[in-house]
Write an enzyme that holds these catalytic residues in place. Sequence first.
Site, PDB file in Angstrom:
ATOM      1  N   LYS A 126       0.945  -1.188  -0.069  1.00 47.22           N
ATOM      2  CA  LYS A 126       0.134   0.007   0.051  1.00 47.22           C
ATOM      3  C   LYS A 126       0.894   1.156  -0.008  1.00 47.22           C
ATOM      4  CE  LYS A 126      -4.507   1.206   0.150  1.00 47.22           C
ATOM      5  NZ  LYS A 126      -5.678   0.483  -0.420  1.00 47.22           N
TER       6      LYS A 126
ATOM      7  N   ASP B 244      -6.921   4.301  -4.455  1.00 45.79           N
ATOM      8  CA  ASP B 244      -7.636   4.314  -3.250  1.00 45.79           C
ATOM      9  C   ASP B 244      -8.245   5.723  -2.683  1.00 45.79           C
ATOM     10  OD1 ASP B 244      -7.820   2.423  -0.620  1.00 45.79           O
ATOM     11  OD2 ASP B 244      -7.305   4.354   0.034  1.00 45.79           O
TER      12      ASP B 244
HETATM   13  P1  NDP Z   1     -12.829   8.161  -2.573  1.00 41.61           P
HETATM   14  O1  NDP Z   1     -11.934   8.955  -2.424  1.00 41.61           O
HETATM   15  O2  NDP Z   1     -13.497   7.855  -3.939  1.00 41.61           O
HETATM   16  O3  NDP Z   1     -14.171   8.444  -1.653  1.00 41.61           O
HETATM   17  C1  NDP Z   1     -13.741   8.407  -0.115  1.00 41.61           C
HETATM   18  C2  NDP Z   1     -15.289   8.753   0.451  1.00 41.61           C
HETATM   19  O4  NDP Z   1     -15.078   8.739   1.818  1.00 41.61           O
HETATM   20  C3  NDP Z   1     -15.608  10.422   0.032  1.00 41.61           C
HETATM   21  O5  NDP Z   1     -17.044  10.297   0.137  1.00 41.61           O
HETATM   22  C4  NDP Z   1     -14.838  11.085   1.416  1.00 41.61           C
HETATM   23  O6  NDP Z   1     -15.371  12.282   1.535  1.00 41.61           O
HETATM   24  C5  NDP Z   1     -15.263   9.996   2.512  1.00 41.61           C
HETATM   25  N1  NDP Z   1     -14.071  10.203   3.491  1.00 41.61           N
HETATM   26  C6  NDP Z   1     -12.829  10.181   3.198  1.00 41.61           C
HETATM   27  N2  NDP Z   1     -11.839  10.269   4.266  1.00 41.61           N
HETATM   28  C7  NDP Z   1     -12.935  10.457   5.329  1.00 41.61           C
HETATM   29  C8  NDP Z   1     -12.880  10.759   6.694  1.00 41.61           C
HETATM   30  N3  NDP Z   1     -11.659  10.984   7.263  1.00 41.61           N
HETATM   31  N4  NDP Z   1     -14.284  10.976   7.285  1.00 41.61           N
HETATM   32  C9  NDP Z   1     -15.189  10.816   6.708  1.00 41.61           C
HETATM   33  N5  NDP Z   1     -15.284  10.619   5.391  1.00 41.61           N
HETATM   34  C10 NDP Z   1     -14.297  10.414   4.616  1.00 41.61           C
HETATM   35  O7  NDP Z   1     -12.191   6.706  -2.064  1.00 41.61           O
HETATM   36  P2  NDP Z   1     -12.570   5.226  -2.115  1.00 41.61           P
HETATM   37  O8  NDP Z   1     -14.323   4.926  -2.481  1.00 41.61           O
HETATM   38  O9  NDP Z   1     -11.991   4.632  -3.361  1.00 41.61           O
HETATM   39  O10 NDP Z   1     -12.462   4.644  -0.774  1.00 41.61           O
HETATM   40  C11 NDP Z   1     -13.213   4.542   0.181  1.00 41.61           C
HETATM   41  C12 NDP Z   1     -12.774   3.253   1.190  1.00 41.61           C
HETATM   42  O11 NDP Z   1     -12.990   1.962   0.668  1.00 41.61           O
HETATM   43  C13 NDP Z   1     -11.448   3.427   1.942  1.00 41.61           C
HETATM   44  O12 NDP Z   1     -11.278   2.959   3.103  1.00 41.61           O
HETATM   45  C14 NDP Z   1     -10.573   2.314   0.944  1.00 41.61           C
HETATM   46  O13 NDP Z   1      -9.424   2.070   1.458  1.00 41.61           O
HETATM   47  C15 NDP Z   1     -11.569   1.378   0.608  1.00 41.61           C
HETATM   48  N6  NDP Z   1     -11.329   0.518  -0.663  1.00 41.61           N
HETATM   49  C16 NDP Z   1     -11.177   1.176  -1.774  1.00 41.61           C
HETATM   50  C17 NDP Z   1     -11.047   0.242  -2.859  1.00 41.61           C
HETATM   51  C18 NDP Z   1     -11.201   0.771  -4.620  1.00 41.61           C
HETATM   52  O14 NDP Z   1     -11.137   0.344  -5.296  1.00 41.61           O
HETATM   53  N7  NDP Z   1     -11.217   2.192  -4.467  1.00 41.61           N
HETATM   54  C19 NDP Z   1     -10.907  -1.054  -2.780  1.00 41.61           C
HETATM   55  C20 NDP Z   1     -10.919  -1.497  -1.350  1.00 41.61           C
HETATM   56  C21 NDP Z   1     -11.054  -0.946  -0.347  1.00 41.61           C
HETATM   57  P3  NDP Z   1     -14.910  13.549   1.284  1.00 41.61           P
HETATM   58  O15 NDP Z   1     -15.145  13.904  -0.527  1.00 41.61           O
HETATM   59  O16 NDP Z   1     -15.549  14.832   1.983  1.00 41.61           O
HETATM   60  O17 NDP Z   1     -13.480  13.592   1.569  1.00 41.61           O
END
Ligand code: NDP
Length: 443
Positions: free
Chosen positions: A125, A165
């Site tokens: 990662k 991510d």
């Molecule tokens: P994105 O950046 O596309 O979206 C993240 C979302 O979570 C946004 O809505 C963001 O809001 C919110 N968010 C981020 N940080 C915080 C925080 N500290 N508190 C509250 N809300 C938060 O990321 P992903 O959708 O790709 O990833 C989301 C999760 O899924 C992560 O944990 C990631 O590790 C996991 N994941 C992702 C994969 C992938 O293929 N993308 C695969 C497996 C797991 P805002 O826009 O306001 O920051």
Amino acid sequence: MKKLEYIKEAVIARNPNDSEFLQAVEEVLDSLELVVEKRPELLKTGVIERIVEPERQIMFRVPWVDDNGIIQVNRGFRVQFNSAIGPYKGGLRFHPSVNLSIIKFLGFEQTFKNALTTLPMGGGKGGCDFDPKGKSDGEIMRFCQSFMMELSKHIGQFTDVPAGDIGVGAREIGYLFGQYKKIKNEYTGVLTGKGLDWGGSLARKEATGYGLCYLMDAMLKDHNLSFEGKTTVISGSGNVAIYACQKATELGAKVVAMSDSGGYIYDENGIDLALIKELKEVKRARISEYVNTVPTASYTEGCGNIWNVACDIALPCATQNELDETGAKTLVNNGCLALGEGANMPCTPKAIEVLQSNKVLYAPGKASNAGGVATSGLEMTQNSIRLSWTFEEVDAKLKEIMVTIYHDISQTAKEFGVEDNFVIGANIAGFLKVANAMIDQGV
Ligand code: NDP
């Protein structure tokens, strides 16, 4: 007396300030107590001590020039955790909260998750404490180019293959790939999540959210339940949340709430996903703007309160530790039947305890969000054979992988006498595959 306590103590002594990493390791070590009871000879191989220590940790300076001509400096990371079953594989996260502890916990979890997919991928990662919010395209590009300048020394199609991510989507992967190509003068599948015209896979964008719902669907059916007619709450509104919402809705659920880091929206008529996509994927706007178009919906400040919305199924898809004991108790009191983690480690250990002791079906992220990396693995295969599969082909393979993961973790839980404890099932099933490979390969 726990047999693995001395390993836990050694990990704490070596990583005293890394709370997220320690949280992830402690959960796995607790699950492995059952394994060493059955296979005490494992202790002599030192495989558990080795598996909790990353193979390599890289930290580097990322200098870049902003639109005002001012020099900015960020800190980049790549943790190459385990290469026993394949090249390191795992995403890059760009978020101001990123630090070594978070990247280590993600790399550690990734190792087991990748093993569960049955594809040949090790765990890694990376990321940076860079905040993409409010930056211009030019700033994002210059930052990505500087980040890749250093990262390119450590990755390669047979060594380490990063993906996206939080904060790293198609735009960032494009800039990173372009820079890698310039530095190395080679066109290889060194990153996944690429654009469809230049080596990406159909269904990669949808994969984590869809995969989560495929696994949940298998779990629900195994317990004579389904998504049909179920009120569902999804935290986040990024890549994972959006496609979880799409698939859950297709499977008959009614998604009534979504969030971003500012707050959450509630729409009793069911979320208008086209509007969410427009706001988040196109305009990069705040979710609060949803109510400007849908006045019957409401917006509440504070993303943590989304768990107050009553639901049958909860899918946390934002970030680590976003659902605590109080949130879990509220879900239980509101009659929640099942919870599947789209994010990595979104539930605190106390929250998990509350859910499991109240018989909420609980799917841990290392199993339930494995669809993204599984499809990244399929993207690597397509790059290697220089062919592209159709959306339907990739989607069918994804579904098969997720259903297989469910049966694997469920079966493992039964074998170890803890039926329906999918945390233990996932930890043990993932561990055994990696550990057996490490033992075969010697110290
Ligand atoms: P994105 O950046 O596309 O979206 C993240 C979302 O979570 C946004 O809505 C963001 O809001 C919110 N968010 C981020 N940080 C915080 C925080 N500290 N508190 C509250 N809300 C938060 O990321 P992903 O959708 O790709 O990833 C989301 C999760 O899924 C992560 O944990 C990631 O590790 C996991 N994941 C992702 C994969 C992938 O293929 N993308 C695969 C497996 C797991 P805002 O826009 O306001 O920051």
